[in-house]
Design a protein around this motif. Structure first.
Motif, short mmCIF file in Angstrom:
data_model
loop_
_atom_site.label_atom_id
_atom_site.label_comp_id
_atom_site.label_asym_id
_atom_site.label_seq_id
_atom_site.Cartn_x
_atom_site.Cartn_y
_atom_site.Cartn_z
N ILE A 123 0.82 -1.21 0.00
CA ILE A 123 0.00 0.00 0.00
C ILE A 123 0.85 1.26 0.00
O ILE A 123 1.94 1.28 0.60
N LEU A 124 0.34 2.28 -0.64
CA LEU A 124 0.92 3.61 -0.51
C LEU A 124 -0.08 4.50 0.21
O LEU A 124 -1.29 4.36 0.01
N ILE A 125 0.42 5.38 1.03
CA ILE A 125 -0.45 6.38 1.65
C ILE A 125 -0.48 7.60 0.74
O ILE A 125 0.56 8.09 0.30
N GLN A 126 -1.68 8.05 0.45
CA GLN A 126 -1.78 9.26 -0.37
C GLN A 126 -1.62 10.49 0.52
O GLN A 126 -2.32 10.63 1.53
N VAL A 127 -0.69 11.35 0.16
CA VAL A 127 -0.48 12.56 0.93
C VAL A 127 -0.84 13.78 0.09
O VAL A 127 -0.59 13.84 -1.12
N ASN A 128 -1.45 14.72 0.75
CA ASN A 128 -1.87 15.96 0.08
C ASN A 128 -0.85 17.04 0.43
O ASN A 128 -1.01 17.76 1.40
N ILE A 129 0.18 17.10 -0.38
CA ILE A 129 1.28 18.02 -0.11
C ILE A 129 0.87 19.46 -0.43
O ILE A 129 1.21 20.39 0.29
N SER A 130 0.13 19.62 -1.50
CA SER A 130 -0.18 20.97 -1.97
C SER A 130 -1.21 21.68 -1.09
O SER A 130 -1.33 22.89 -1.13
N LEU A 147 1.10 6.42 10.39
CA LEU A 147 2.03 5.29 10.21
C LEU A 147 2.13 4.46 11.48
O LEU A 147 2.16 3.23 11.42
N ARG A 148 2.16 5.12 12.62
CA ARG A 148 2.27 4.38 13.87
C ARG A 148 1.03 3.54 14.13
O ARG A 148 1.10 2.47 14.72
N GLU A 149 -0.11 4.00 13.66
CA GLU A 149 -1.35 3.21 13.83
C GLU A 149 -1.40 2.00 12.91
O GLU A 149 -2.14 1.06 13.16
N THR A 150 -0.65 2.03 11.84
CA THR A 150 -0.76 0.96 10.84
C THR A 150 -0.05 -0.31 11.26
O THR A 150 -0.26 -1.35 10.66
N ASP A 152 -0.49 -2.30 13.54
CA ASP A 152 -1.39 -3.35 14.02
C ASP A 152 -1.91 -4.25 12.90
O ASP A 152 -2.42 -5.33 13.15
N PHE A 153 -1.83 -3.77 11.68
CA PHE A 153 -2.44 -4.53 10.58
C PHE A 153 -1.38 -5.43 9.95
O PHE A 153 -0.59 -5.01 9.12
N GLU A 154 -1.43 -6.71 10.36
CA GLU A 154 -0.31 -7.61 10.04
C GLU A 154 -0.25 -7.96 8.56
O GLU A 154 0.78 -8.37 8.07
N ARG A 155 -1.33 -7.78 7.86
CA ARG A 155 -1.32 -8.14 6.44
C ARG A 155 -1.25 -6.94 5.51
O ARG A 155 -1.45 -7.04 4.30
N VAL A 156 -0.97 -5.81 6.09
CA VAL A 156 -0.85 -4.59 5.29
C VAL A 156 0.60 -4.11 5.37
O VAL A 156 1.17 -4.01 6.45
N LYS A 157 1.18 -3.87 4.24
CA LYS A 157 2.57 -3.41 4.19
C LYS A 157 2.62 -2.04 3.51
O LYS A 157 2.35 -1.94 2.31
N ILE A 158 2.93 -1.03 4.29
CA ILE A 158 3.00 0.33 3.74
C ILE A 158 4.38 0.52 3.12
O ILE A 158 5.38 0.49 3.84
N VAL A 159 4.42 0.73 1.83
CA VAL A 159 5.73 0.79 1.16
C VAL A 159 6.11 2.19 0.67
O VAL A 159 7.17 2.37 0.08
N GLY A 160 5.23 3.17 0.90
CA GLY A 160 5.61 4.51 0.47
C GLY A 160 4.42 5.45 0.38
O GLY A 160 3.36 5.20 0.97
N PHE A 161 4.61 6.52 -0.37
CA PHE A 161 3.59 7.56 -0.49
C PHE A 161 3.22 7.78 -1.95
O PHE A 161 4.03 7.59 -2.86
N MET A 162 2.00 8.23 -2.14
CA MET A 162 1.58 8.71 -3.46
C MET A 162 1.15 10.16 -3.30
O MET A 162 0.56 10.54 -2.29
N SER A 190 13.66 5.87 8.21
CA SER A 190 14.47 5.11 9.17
C SER A 190 13.58 4.43 10.22
O SER A 190 13.85 3.31 10.64
N GLU A 191 12.50 5.11 10.61
CA GLU A 191 11.57 4.51 11.57
C GLU A 191 10.73 3.40 10.93
O GLU A 191 10.40 2.40 11.57
N PHE A 192 10.39 3.57 9.67
CA PHE A 192 9.56 2.59 8.95
C PHE A 192 10.34 2.12 7.72
O PHE A 192 10.28 2.75 6.66
N SER A 193 11.04 1.01 7.88
CA SER A 193 12.05 0.65 6.88
C SER A 193 11.45 0.17 5.55
O SER A 193 12.17 0.07 4.56
N ASN A 194 10.13 -0.11 5.52
CA ASN A 194 9.53 -0.51 4.25
C ASN A 194 9.24 0.67 3.33
O ASN A 194 8.89 0.48 2.17
N LEU A 195 9.34 1.87 3.85
CA LEU A 195 9.00 3.05 3.05
C LEU A 195 10.09 3.33 2.03
O LEU A 195 11.19 3.76 2.38
#
Ligand SMILES: *Cc1c(COP(=O)(O)O)cnc(C)c1O
Length: 228
Positions: A123-130, A147-150, A152-162, A190-195
């Motif tokens: 999964i990517l988290i969508q961020v609204n930068i603008s 990110l810290r809340e995620t 708990d979800f053992e089958r979800v892997k956050i790999v970056g941002f969109m 560094s805190e979330f190494s899959n990102l």
């Protein structure tokens, strides 16, 4: 004779290679998602014949229908659209990567579906930068808590941002959005190494996105032509 689609696709590929070379990046670290939304499966088949394997869709039922019709094809599907909780059941079974998560409830539902389908969902988290109100996504200062809340979800892997740049001709505004997305990724990596992934850059701004570190480009009209 080369088809229009083929010519457009190779033009895009060449421009990506050229830009990567120019800014000293490895072309192989940049993934191209061909955004096929609204185009019929015949067009996707044609694209497949040319060698395209990664397709992006942004309507859940359309993704479900197309992936079913193209079940025998070796296609990597990406979901890039807004998420409705009750439509995730169409998205999760077929998507390699979901680009557009913005709420914890979505992760909860994805996690549940992943148990059913016995998969781990990237999964990517969508961020609204603008900060545009019309754009979906977390505000940069909400990302850390999210990110810290995620975890708990053992089958979800956050790999970056969109992220999406604003609709403007001002290249510096676009560049700043992409740059800030990269800074945000670096802040948490560094805190979330899959990102690792940054999905940014569409037909009108992908060359700037490459300069600013995009690892995934989402390109539609530049490959398939204008959508009707
Ligand atoms: C439609 C779409 C794209 C591709 O847009 P083009 O301008 O046609 O390249 C990329 N990302 C998202 C989220 C989209 O909805």
């Amino acid at each position: 004779m080369k088809s229009k689609l083929e010519i457009r696709y190779y033009n895009v590929l060449d421009s990506i290679k050229e830009k990567a070379l120019e800014v000293g990046r490895d072309y192989n670290n940049i993934k191209l998602v061909a955004v096929s939304k609204t185009f019929p499966v015949e067009v996707i088949k044609e694209a497949y014949e040319i060698g395209i394997r990664i397709f992006g869709e942004n309507y859940a039922q359309e993704l479900r229908d197309k992936s079913k019709l193209l079940e025998s094809y070796d296609i990597e599907w990406h979901y890039i659209g807004r998420i409705q909780l009750n439509k995730l059941k169409y998205i999760v079974p077929v998507s390699r990567l979901i680009h557009s998560v913005t709420r914890i409830e979505e992760l909860k539902e994805i996690n549940k579906l992943c148990r059913k389908y016995n998969k781990v969902q990237e999964i990517l988290i969508q961020v609204n930068i603008s900060g545009e109100e019309t754009k979906a996504g977390l505000k940069p200062d909400e990302v850390g808590d999210f990110l810290r809340e995620t975890v708990d979800f053992e089958r979800v892997k956050i790999v970056g941002f969109m992220t999406m740049a604003p609709f403007t001709d001002n290249k510096e505004i676009i560049r700043n959005v992409f740059k800030n997305a990269r800074v945000l990724l670096e802040k948490f990596s560094s805190e979330f190494s899959n990102l690792k992934e940054l999905s940014m850059g569409m037909s009108n701004d992908y060359l700037i996105a490459i300069e600013e570190g995009a690892t995934i480009l989402r390109i539609g009209s530049k490959i398939f032509g204008e959508r009707g």
